[in-house]
Write a protein that holds these residues in place. Structure first.
Motif, PDB file in Angstrom:
ATOM      1  N   GLN A  96      -1.525  25.654  55.592  1.00 56.83           N
ATOM      2  CA  GLN A  96      -1.317  24.362  54.936  1.00 56.83           C
ATOM      3  C   GLN A  96       0.150  23.929  54.903  1.00 56.83           C
ATOM      4  O   GLN A  96       0.467  22.804  55.314  1.00 56.83           O
ATOM      5  N   PRO A  97       1.093  24.768  54.444  1.00 51.00           N
ATOM      6  CA  PRO A  97       2.492  24.310  54.468  1.00 51.00           C
ATOM      7  C   PRO A  97       3.016  24.067  55.873  1.00 51.00           C
ATOM      8  O   PRO A  97       3.832  23.160  56.086  1.00 51.00           O
ATOM      9  N   ILE A  98       2.558  24.870  56.846  1.00 47.88           N
ATOM     10  CA  ILE A  98       2.976  24.641  58.234  1.00 47.88           C
ATOM     11  C   ILE A  98       2.406  23.323  58.741  1.00 47.88           C
ATOM     12  O   ILE A  98       3.087  22.549  59.429  1.00 47.88           O
ATOM     13  N   TYR A  99       1.162  23.059  58.403  1.00 51.28           N
ATOM     14  CA  TYR A  99       0.497  21.799  58.763  1.00 51.28           C
ATOM     15  C   TYR A  99       1.247  20.612  58.153  1.00 51.28           C
ATOM     16  O   TYR A  99       1.518  19.601  58.813  1.00 51.28           O
ATOM     17  N   ASN A 100       1.610  20.736  56.876  1.00 44.72           N
ATOM     18  CA  ASN A 100       2.385  19.672  56.223  1.00 44.72           C
ATOM     19  C   ASN A 100       3.736  19.482  56.906  1.00 44.72           C
ATOM     20  O   ASN A 100       4.201  18.350  57.092  1.00 44.72           O
ATOM     21  N   LEU A 101       4.370  20.602  57.252  1.00 43.90           N
ATOM     22  CA  LEU A 101       5.681  20.539  57.894  1.00 43.90           C
ATOM     23  C   LEU A 101       5.584  19.869  59.262  1.00 43.90           C
ATOM     24  O   LEU A 101       6.440  19.054  59.623  1.00 43.90           O
ATOM     25  N   ARG A 102       4.547  20.188  59.999  1.00 42.83           N
ATOM     26  CA  ARG A 102       4.374  19.606  61.325  1.00 42.83           C
ATOM     27  C   ARG A 102       4.109  18.108  61.249  1.00 42.83           C
ATOM     28  O   ARG A 102       4.589  17.335  62.077  1.00 42.83           O
ATOM     29  N   ARG A 103       3.371  17.687  60.225  1.00 45.33           N
ATOM     30  CA  ARG A 103       3.069  16.259  60.057  1.00 45.33           C
ATOM     31  C   ARG A 103       4.157  15.514  59.295  1.00 45.33           C
ATOM     32  O   ARG A 103       4.165  14.288  59.276  1.00 45.33           O
ATOM     33  N   ARG A 104       5.043  16.270  58.613  1.00 42.03           N
ATOM     34  CA  ARG A 104       6.040  15.683  57.714  1.00 42.03           C
ATOM     35  C   ARG A 104       5.344  14.835  56.663  1.00 42.03           C
ATOM     36  O   ARG A 104       5.810  13.755  56.282  1.00 42.03           O
ATOM     37  N   SER A 105       4.224  15.335  56.165  1.00 39.72           N
ATOM     38  CA  SER A 105       3.420  14.561  55.215  1.00 39.72           C
ATOM     39  C   SER A 105       2.527  15.497  54.416  1.00 39.72           C
ATOM     40  O   SER A 105       2.153  16.579  54.881  1.00 39.72           O
ATOM     41  N   THR A 106       2.178  15.066  53.194  1.00 37.71           N
ATOM     42  CA  THR A 106       1.211  15.799  52.367  1.00 37.71           C
ATOM     43  C   THR A 106      -0.078  14.997  52.192  1.00 37.71           C
ATOM     44  O   THR A 106      -0.928  15.375  51.391  1.00 37.71           O
ATOM     45  N   LYS A 107      -0.211  13.901  52.919  1.00 43.32           N
ATOM     46  CA  LYS A 107      -1.403  13.057  52.780  1.00 43.32           C
ATOM     47  C   LYS A 107      -2.648  13.829  53.179  1.00 43.32           C
ATOM     48  O   LYS A 107      -2.668  14.511  54.196  1.00 43.32           O
ATOM     49  N   GLY A 108      -3.677  13.691  52.372  1.00 44.79           N
ATOM     50  CA  GLY A 108      -4.918  14.420  52.594  1.00 44.79           C
ATOM     51  C   GLY A 108      -5.032  15.688  51.768  1.00 44.79           C
ATOM     52  O   GLY A 108      -6.101  16.276  51.677  1.00 44.79           O
ATOM     53  N   LEU A 109      -3.923  16.113  51.162  1.00 41.02           N
ATOM     54  CA  LEU A 109      -3.921  17.313  50.312  1.00 41.02           C
ATOM     55  C   LEU A 109      -3.848  16.889  48.852  1.00 41.02           C
ATOM     56  O   LEU A 109      -2.989  16.097  48.471  1.00 41.02           O
ATOM     57  N   ALA A 110      -4.752  17.400  48.039  1.00 42.51           N
ATOM     58  CA  ALA A 110      -4.784  17.059  46.615  1.00 42.51           C
ATOM     59  C   ALA A 110      -3.644  17.760  45.882  1.00 42.51           C
ATOM     60  O   ALA A 110      -3.545  18.985  45.912  1.00 42.51           O
ATOM     61  N   ILE A 111      -2.791  16.982  45.222  1.00 42.09           N
ATOM     62  CA  ILE A 111      -1.651  17.570  44.510  1.00 42.09           C
ATOM     63  C   ILE A 111      -2.119  18.410  43.323  1.00 42.09           C
ATOM     64  O   ILE A 111      -1.453  19.371  42.943  1.00 42.09           O
ATOM     65  N   ASP A 112      -3.267  18.066  42.736  1.00 46.18           N
ATOM     66  CA  ASP A 112      -3.789  18.864  41.623  1.00 46.18           C
ATOM     67  C   ASP A 112      -4.029  20.308  42.065  1.00 46.18           C
ATOM     68  O   ASP A 112      -3.769  21.252  41.311  1.00 46.18           O
ATOM     69  N   PHE A 113      -4.537  20.470  43.292  1.00 42.64           N
ATOM     70  CA  PHE A 113      -4.781  21.812  43.829  1.00 42.64           C
ATOM     71  C   PHE A 113      -3.481  22.607  43.902  1.00 42.64           C
ATOM     72  O   PHE A 113      -3.404  23.755  43.467  1.00 42.64           O
TER      73      PHE A 113
END
Length: 286
Positions: free
Chosen positions: A31-48
C-alpha cells in the motif's frame, strides 16, 4: 529430555510463526509503495490508516508485556495453572513493532506537507473513528484506575483486578479496532464500485498470515493438551479470525464484484481508446 515429537511440534510452531510474521509484515509494504508510485492516497480510507496505528500500539504493548514482564507472566501462570506459559511468541512482538512503524508511515502519507501526495478533500478522519480512538484511551485509563483502587495490593494479586486485565483490555481494543478499521475501506470500495487505490497484494499476504497465525496458536494449545492456551491468548485467536473474514470480503470485492473496474494496482495507466468512459467522464463530455 524432550521426545522427538515434541521437538518436531515446537519446530513446526516456530516455523509457522515466522512465516506468518513474514506474510503479515510484508503485507504492509504494497500500500505505501502503491501510494508512492501514484503520488496519491485516493481510494484509500483514511479511517483505516489512522486507527491502525493505535491498534498496533495496543498489540505491541500486549506482546511485550507477556514476553518480558515477570509480573504478567506470574499472573498468567496463576490463572492458567495447567499451561502456565503464555502462547505469545517473540515473532508476535517483532511483527507488532514493525506494524507500528509501517502504520505510522502510511498514515503520514495523508499529509501533503510531508509527502506532497494528492489527497482528496473528503479524506479526513470521521467522527465515529475519532470517537473510537479517544474511547479506547479512556477505557484503558478507567481500567487502570480500577486495578489500582480495587486490588488490595495494587494489581499484583491475580485473584483480584490485576495488571494482566489491563493487557487483556488492550487486546480486546485491538480486536475491536481490527473489526472497525476494515469497514470504512469496504464501504469506500462499495461506494466507488472499485478497488483501485486499495492494494490487493496486501490483502493476499494478510490472509495468508491470518491462517498461519491461527495454525500456530492451535498447534501450541493442542500440544499442551489444554485449550486455555487459546482462551488465554484471545488477541491472537480473535485477530486471526477477524482478519481472515475481512480479507475474504476484500478478495470477493476485487476479484468478483468489481473485477471490471480495473486490477486495483495501477490507476495511472493511459486509458485504452476502446475502454468505455467512466460515468463521470461521460457527464463531462455532454
Amino acid at each position: 529430555m524432550p521426545s522427538q515429537v515434541e521437538v518436531m511440534v515446537k519446530a513446526l510452531s516456530r516455523l509457522l510463526g515466522w512465516i506468518y510474521t513474514f506474510c503479515w509484515s510484508a503485507s504492509f509494504y504494497p500500500q505505501p509503495i502503491y501510494n508512492l508510485r501514484r503520488r496519491s492516497t485516493k481510494g484509500l480510507a483514511i479511517d483505516f490508516a489512522a486507527i491502525n496505528v493505535l491498534g498496533f500500539i495496543c498489540y505491541m504493548l500486549y506482546a511485550a508485556s507477556f514476553l518480558y514482564s515477570p509480573l504478567i507472566r506470574k499472573q498468567y501462570a496463576a490463572r492458567n495453572p495447567i499451561s502456565p506459559d503464555p502462547t505469545v511468541r517473540f515473532n508476535d512482538l517483532a511483527f507488532a513493532v514493525h506494524a507500528v512503524i509501517l502504520s505510522i508511515i502510511v498514515y503520514s502519507q495523508f499529509w501533503p506537507q510531508i509527502w506532497g501526495f494528492r489527497v482528496s478533500r473528503y479524506q479526513h478522519v470521521s467522527w465515529p473513528v475519532a470517537g473510537l480512538f479517544w474511547g479506547c484511551l479512556l477505557a484503558i485509563l478507567i481500567l487502570t484506575v480500577v486495578v489500582v483502587t480495587q486490588s488490595p495490593d495494587g494489581g499484583s494479586d491475580p485473584a483480584y483486578w490485576a495488571w494482566i486485565d489491563v493487557l487483556y483490555g488492550l487486546s480486546y481494543e485491538k480486536v475491536l479496532i481490527t473489526i472497525v478499521k476494515y469497514c470504512p475501506q469496504a464501504w469506500v470500495n462499495y461506494k466507488r464500485k472499485s478497488t483501485v487505490g486499495w492494494s490487493i497484494s496486501q490483502i493476499l499476504l494478510d490472509l495468508a498470515g491470518g491462517v498461519l497465525s491461527l495454525a500456530q496458536l492451535i498447534i501450541d494449545a493442542s500440544f499442551q493438551d489444554d485449550w486455555s492456551g487459546v482462551t488465554g491468548n484471545p488477541l491472537k485467536f480473535l485477530l486471526g479470525n477477524v482478519t481472515i473474514l475481512f480479507d475474504l470480503v476484500f478478495v470477493v470485492q476485487h476479484y468478483i464484484l468489481y473485477k471490471s473496474s480495473g486490477d486495483g494496482e495501477d490507476d495511472n495507466k493511459a486509458p485504452d481508446p476502446r475502454t468505455p468512459l467512466l460515468p463521470e467522464e461521460q457527464a463531462l463530455q455532454r
